[in-house]
Design a protein around this motif. Structure first.
Motif, PDB file in Angstrom:
ATOM      1  N   PRO A 142      37.974 -16.149 -11.710  1.00  0.00           N
ATOM      2  CA  PRO A 142      38.361 -15.549 -12.976  1.00  0.00           C
ATOM      3  C   PRO A 142      38.123 -16.570 -14.122  1.00  0.00           C
ATOM      4  CG  PRO A 142      39.887 -14.886 -11.372  1.00  0.00           C
ATOM      5  CD  PRO A 142      38.939 -15.747 -10.607  1.00  0.00           C
ATOM      6  N   LEU A 143      38.661 -18.022 -13.940  1.00  0.00           N
ATOM      7  CA  LEU A 143      38.638 -18.947 -15.027  1.00  0.00           C
ATOM      8  C   LEU A 143      37.204 -19.413 -15.240  1.00  0.00           C
ATOM      9  CD1 LEU A 143      41.577 -21.149 -14.456  1.00  0.00           C
ATOM     10  CD2 LEU A 143      41.392 -19.253 -15.558  1.00  0.00           C
ATOM     11  N   ASP A 144      36.376 -19.448 -14.143  1.00  0.00           N
ATOM     12  CA  ASP A 144      34.961 -19.744 -14.141  1.00  0.00           C
ATOM     13  C   ASP A 144      34.472 -18.755 -15.295  1.00  0.00           C
ATOM     14  OD1 ASP A 144      34.563 -21.879 -12.362  1.00  0.00           O
ATOM     15  OD2 ASP A 144      34.558 -20.538 -10.701  1.00  0.00           O
ATOM     16  N   ILE A 145      34.610 -17.706 -14.915  1.00  0.00           N
ATOM     17  CA  ILE A 145      33.968 -16.570 -15.843  1.00  0.00           C
ATOM     18  C   ILE A 145      34.236 -16.470 -17.110  1.00  0.00           C
ATOM     19  CG2 ILE A 145      33.745 -14.009 -16.027  1.00  0.00           C
ATOM     20  CD1 ILE A 145      33.878 -13.835 -12.972  1.00  0.00           C
ATOM     21  N   LEU A 146      35.725 -16.599 -17.274  1.00  0.00           N
ATOM     22  CA  LEU A 146      36.442 -16.586 -18.603  1.00  0.00           C
ATOM     23  C   LEU A 146      35.731 -18.031 -19.572  1.00  0.00           C
ATOM     24  CD1 LEU A 146      40.284 -15.471 -17.878  1.00  0.00           C
ATOM     25  CD2 LEU A 146      38.208 -14.189 -19.530  1.00  0.00           C
ATOM     26  N   GLU A 147      35.686 -19.124 -18.739  1.00  0.00           N
ATOM     27  CA  GLU A 147      34.953 -20.164 -19.456  1.00  0.00           C
ATOM     28  C   GLU A 147      33.445 -20.177 -19.771  1.00  0.00           C
ATOM     29  OE1 GLU A 147      34.217 -24.178 -20.978  1.00  0.00           O
ATOM     30  OE2 GLU A 147      35.914 -22.798 -20.952  1.00  0.00           O
ATOM     31  N   GLY A 148      32.899 -19.211 -19.023  1.00  0.00           N
ATOM     32  CA  GLY A 148      31.288 -18.981 -19.239  1.00  0.00           C
ATOM     33  C   GLY A 148      31.337 -17.917 -20.578  1.00  0.00           C
ATOM     34  N   ILE A 149      32.535 -16.860 -20.420  1.00  0.00           N
ATOM     35  CA  ILE A 149      32.166 -16.078 -21.737  1.00  0.00           C
ATOM     36  C   ILE A 149      32.675 -16.726 -23.006  1.00  0.00           C
ATOM     37  CG2 ILE A 149      33.568 -14.013 -22.706  1.00  0.00           C
ATOM     38  CD1 ILE A 149      33.684 -12.913 -19.629  1.00  0.00           C
TER      39      ILE A 149
END
Length: 366
Positions: free
Chosen positions: A222-229
């Motif tokens: 989840p944090l990977d994806i939020l950082e990517g977004i």
């Protein structure tokens, strides 16, 4: 961070969401390419936590889902032969062909086996010299090195009763095809971190420049994806279109040199059909001339099998990001994981399967 559960920390997620909200001033459409990212987004409700202005579009990043129907039918034809041991990862067994699936072939007496590595299939071939052993080699750049190594080993060891049914596809040409579609709504991409861990990132800056899109290499938690977004939104808002690596713990710019050398030796680039999308030029691999004797399509003379997609299943539109899974009238009724019409409802990375598993009760049909 040292531990996996730290990448689901709700406090850190809240801070990233606050930064995304603060940065967002207009509507943006972002496509995550990888099916693993899609499942993480839906499972953790990431898309529901984002500002209303940000739409996540689910892309064709599920290798099972984009394996063309004609390749499935070729697999069924080969697996039904009495002298064949057909080996596959488990997620391919329920993918429907034109009339049946590999589970049906197995129930009818075919020797279909689930393995956990292509090297397991090579061991079966070595232990059963009177049988032809075929491994179903599908996937993106991530799974290709292991399949290439297995063919390399088969040739080196002189194991002649092993072959590979190849359906490998490549991410960068798919991004180009999506951007050139007249119905494209995508303004930025989250690139698949595991693909880039193998191939590196050098193919992506030209796509950023040509199509004016940000591409951010992203992980799967989840944090990977939020950082990517977050990084993607900052680029969109500032009018930039660059490649960024938000997954440095796994991805280097030059990728994995040994894996790429093996791929270059065993495979060559070819045009490839994608299920529900169609032919994308130079978007796949096939065995190179030096290893062509290990090509199951040629060994079993199934190169002329051609098929037509189901008129009911709308998985092609799902794979192109044109509709969400629940917008298909067959979703959850005619099409379920136990009785799928298309591969997007079967695969552990398919968008339809993700919606069914995590949002089934939220979806209603008029």
């Amino acid at each position: 961070m040292k531990y996996l559960d730290e990448f689901s920390d709700p406090e850190l997620a809240g801070k990233l969401l606050d930064q995304i909200r603060a940065a967002t001033s207009r509507r943006w459409s972002i496509m995550e390419v990888c099916g693993g990212q899609t499942h993480s987004i839906i499972r953790h409700g990431v898309d529901q936590l984002l500002p209303d202005e940000i739409e996540m579009i689910h892309g064709p990043g599920c290798p099972v889902c984009v394996t063309p129907l004609e390749i499935i039918d070729k697999a069924l034809e080969i697996a039904s032969r009495p002298d064949v041991v057909f080996c596959s990862f488990g997620d391919m067994l329920r993918v429907p062909g034109s009339g049946k699936d590999l589970f049906r072939i197995k129930s009818e007496g075919g020797d279909v086996r689930v393995v956990y590595s292509p090297l397991d299939a090579l061991t079966i071939a070595k232990d059963n010299p009177d049988k032809q052993v075929v491994f179903f080699g599908i996937g993106f750049e991530t799974t290709a090195p292991a399949n290439a190594m297995t063919v390399y080993q088969a040739k080196r060891l002189g194991i002649k009763n092993f072959s590979l049914l190849v359906s490998h596809v490549l991410v960068p040409p798919a991004i180009a095809a999506i951007m050139e579609s007249p119905t494209c709504r995508v303004q930025a991409f989250l690139a698949a971190g595991h693909v880039c861990s193998v191939m590196g990132t050098e193919e992506y800056p030209p796509l950023c420049d040509k199509y004016g899109i940000p591409i951010v290499v992203t992980g799967f938690e989840p944090l990977d994806i939020l950082e990517g977004i977050r990084r993607t939104v900052l680029q969109l808002e500032s009018g930039r279109h660059e490649l960024e690596n938000a997954y440095p713990r796994a991805v280097r710019a030059d990728g994995n040199a040994a894996a790429k050398a093996m791929l270059c030796d065993v495979f060559e680039v070819t045009d490839r059909s994608w299920r529900g999308i169609g032919m994308i030029p130079s978007s796949g691999w096939r065995l190179s001339a030096e290893y062509r004797d290990y090509d199951a399509e040629h060994r079993f003379a199934v190169t002329d099998i051609h098929t037509a997609e189901s008129a009911v299943c709308r998985s092609g539109e799902v794979l192109q990001g044109l509709i969400k899974p629940h917008e298909c009238s067959a979703f959850g009724t005619l099409c379920t994981p136990r009785n799928p019409l298309g591969a997007t409802m079967v695969s552990s990375e398919g968008a339809c399967a993700a919606y069914y598993l995590y949002r089934r009760l939220e979806v209603t049909h008029a």
